[in-house]
Design a protein around this motif. Structure first.
Motif, short mmCIF file in Angstrom:
data_model
loop_
_atom_site.label_atom_id
_atom_site.label_comp_id
_atom_site.label_asym_id
_atom_site.label_seq_id
_atom_site.Cartn_x
_atom_site.Cartn_y
_atom_site.Cartn_z
N ARG A 132 16.71 -18.93 26.53
CA ARG A 132 16.28 -17.92 27.49
C ARG A 132 15.77 -18.53 28.80
N ARG A 152 30.80 -16.78 32.64
CA ARG A 152 30.02 -17.56 31.67
C ARG A 152 30.39 -17.16 30.24
N ASP A 205 19.32 -8.09 25.47
CA ASP A 205 18.72 -8.27 26.79
C ASP A 205 19.31 -9.45 27.55
N ARG A 206 20.05 -10.35 26.85
CA ARG A 206 20.60 -11.52 27.53
C ARG A 206 22.11 -11.71 27.36
N ILE A 207 22.68 -11.22 26.29
CA ILE A 207 24.11 -11.43 26.08
C ILE A 207 24.79 -10.14 25.62
N GLN A 233 23.81 -22.82 27.39
CA GLN A 233 24.60 -22.30 26.28
C GLN A 233 25.10 -23.45 25.42
N ARG A 289 18.71 -21.17 30.29
CA ARG A 289 20.01 -20.50 30.35
C ARG A 289 21.14 -21.40 29.86
N ALA A 295 27.15 -14.05 28.87
CA ALA A 295 25.72 -14.31 29.05
C ALA A 295 25.25 -13.79 30.41
N ASP A 296 24.11 -13.11 30.40
CA ASP A 296 23.46 -12.64 31.63
C ASP A 296 24.36 -11.78 32.50
#
Length: 392
Positions: A298, A284, A243-245, A303, A301, A278-279
């Protein structure tokens, strides 16, 4: 059929004692076990039994095989709607008729419904490993067997906790037909994908993957945690989407931990190299080298990449809990996914405590909690079906 029928308990008890049971009673037992209204109650009672068995000195394994070995010969249900519950029944009977009856009458256990929206699916019993085909058909992965699937799947096997699609599946797919493998709390499973990539799924995880990979990329979708040993394929990257990466590789070994209820997403690299986006923002992206771990917060954001000992983060594959200077609150999240219990922290002091140690996953929950309380100045008490953790 009434769950609290005394006669039914007599029939089950007769099995445990090795006594003869009349054909009519056997039929009643079969009907009772296959009644959907009882499934969740039986599983929840089984979990309660496991917590109590250590205190009462019950030989759970012996009880399980006593019933399982006799009843399984009567009928082999393979569809999700015909599920064997012998282990649960054995546990309940050994715990005692009175205990089970009181628990049900007091409403301590109530059926729940698990519904997952989007690309996932509804599972009537989340305590079993389930494969949902692209058609929507659900298959309980309980026995070692060659699965009877549509012809387009080729030969698919389920042996020793490994679901194998091998290379029999067709190639050159469009990525439109997806299967979903769902592993519940307290279990692990492996799957060999159509490209021969091997994936180990940790507890409370699910993997969505196509019936056949396309020619330009091999994309799967992960919720939870999984270890990947990716089959190298030139010009066809393997992508793990969460869901994020997105984690992009050609051929390598790495672990991805992306539980939706945890604040941080992790990728730990063992061999080869990976690129993490990411995202969905390409600028990124981060590239990892072996023995490095990537993390994404999360909320912020933010890293981060750091050097780690990868063995600490894949110890779950060897059925070990390994904690190294880890926050107690995070430790309890791992225990929740394995033992299917809930922990509540009474204070921030306890939540922020850090512990180190290792213990086999095969140990019962009581042993694990005893280890934790022995390492830190913390007490853990059971209250209202939850475990309350507080600093001493």
């Amino acid at each position: 059929m009434d769950f609290r029928n005394d006669r039914m308990w007599e029939i089950i008890a007769a099995y445990l004692c090795g006594e003869a049971v009349e054909a009519a009673d056997m039929e009643r037992l079969q009907q009772w076990l296959e009644t959907g209204d009882h499934r969740r109650e039986l599983r929840q009672l089984e979990r309660y039994y496991k917590e109590q068995s250590v205190r009462q000195g019950i030989d759970e394994e012996r009880a399980y095989h006593s019933v399982f070995g006799k009843i399984r010969e009567e009928k082999r249900g393979r569809r999700l709607g015909v599920i064997r519950w012998w282990g649960a029944v054995a546990s309940i009977v050994m715990l005692g008729i009175v205990t089970a009856t009181v628990l049900l009458r007091t409403g301590a256990f109530r059926p729940e419904v698990l519904e997952v929206a989007g690309n996932d699916f509804t599972v009537s019993d989340p305590m079993e490993v389930v494969l949902q085909l692209a058609s929507g058909q659900q298959i309980l992965l309980e026995e070692d067997d060659k699965l009877s699937l549509p012809d387009e799947y080729g030969a698919v096997y389920n042996q020793n906790g490994v679901l194998s699609f091998g290379t029999a599946c067709p190639k050159g797919g469009t990525g439109e037909k997806y299967n979903v493998l769902k592993v519940p709390r307290g279990k692990e499973y492996q799957v060999i994908l159509p490209d021969s990539t091997r994936v180990w799924l940790n507890a409370d995880s699910r993997l969505r993957f196509p019936l056949a990979f396309g020619e330009k990329e091999r994309r799967v979708f992960l919720e939870g945690e999984a270890y990947f040993d990716v089959k190298k394929a030139k010009d066809c990257p393997f992508i793990v989407e969460t869901d994020r990466i997105d984690v992009e590789v050609l051929g390598t070994r790495f672990d991805v931990k992306a539980y939706s209820d945890e604040e941080t997403v992790y990728t730990t690299l063992l061999t080869g190299s990976v690129r993490i986006v990411a995202d969905g923002v390409r600028d990124r992206n981060v590239e990892l080298k072996p023995a490095q771990q990537y993390s994404l917060d999360r909320k912020s954001r933010q890293q981060k990449v750091e050097e780690v000992d990868p063995s600490l983060y894949v110890a779950w594959m060897d059925r070990m809990f390994v904690f190294w200077n880890q926050r107690l609150e995070d430790v309890m999240k791992d225990l929740t996914k394995w033992y299917d219990v809930e922990f509540v922290f009474a204070d921030e002091v306890a939540a922020d405590m850090r512990i180190s140690g290792n213990i086999e996953r095969s140990r019962d929950l009581t042993a694990v909690l005893d280890m934790i309380t022995g390492l830190r100045k913390v007490e853990i008490v059971q209250r209202d079906g939850k475990y309350v953790v507080r600093a001493k």
